[in-house]
Scaffold this motif. Structure first.
Motif, mmCIF file in Angstrom:
data_model
loop_
_atom_site.group_PDB
_atom_site.id
_atom_site.type_symbol
_atom_site.label_atom_id
_atom_site.label_comp_id
_atom_site.label_asym_id
_atom_site.label_seq_id
_atom_site.Cartn_x
_atom_site.Cartn_y
_atom_site.Cartn_z
ATOM 1 N N ASP A 23 12.091 6.544 76.068
ATOM 2 C CA ASP A 23 10.726 6.254 75.617
ATOM 3 C C ASP A 23 10.027 5.308 76.602
ATOM 4 O OD1 ASP A 23 11.148 7.818 73.393
ATOM 5 O OD2 ASP A 23 11.458 6.121 72.027
ATOM 6 N N SER B 28 17.709 6.623 73.738
ATOM 7 C CA SER B 28 16.437 7.141 73.250
ATOM 8 C C SER B 28 15.295 6.175 73.561
ATOM 9 C CB SER B 28 16.515 7.384 71.737
ATOM 10 O OG SER B 28 15.281 7.828 71.238
ATOM 11 N N ARG B 29 15.525 4.887 73.287
ATOM 12 C CA ARG B 29 14.487 3.888 73.575
ATOM 13 C C ARG B 29 14.271 3.744 75.075
ATOM 14 N NH1 ARG B 29 14.699 -2.227 72.963
ATOM 15 N NH2 ARG B 29 16.851 -1.810 72.423
#
Length: 65
Positions: A45, A41-42
């Motif tokens: 991002d 997820s990071r």
């Protein structure tokens, strides 16, 4: 003299393009750390923020071709 870091070049980066600006380098590093920590997820991002930064006009390296 500082040692050179190995950098993997993205296939979307144009040959002969300008060196990445500091925010690009920081986002690339953060994305690499996130991948190493299996934090998908990071990492996503970071890729989104990198794309927005390059499209913003604030990026010294400009948009990839």
């Amino acid at each position: 003299m500082t040692p050179r870091r190995n950098q993997r070049h993205d296939s979307r980066t144009a040959a002969g393009s300008a060196d990445p600006c500091l925010p690009c380098q920081e986002l690339a590093l953060a994305g690499a750390v996130a991948n190493a920590e299996y934090d998908w997820s990071r990492a996503t991002d970071c890729r989104v923020l990198m794309k927005r930064h390059r499209e913003s006009g604030e990026c010294a390296a400009g948009q990839p071709a």
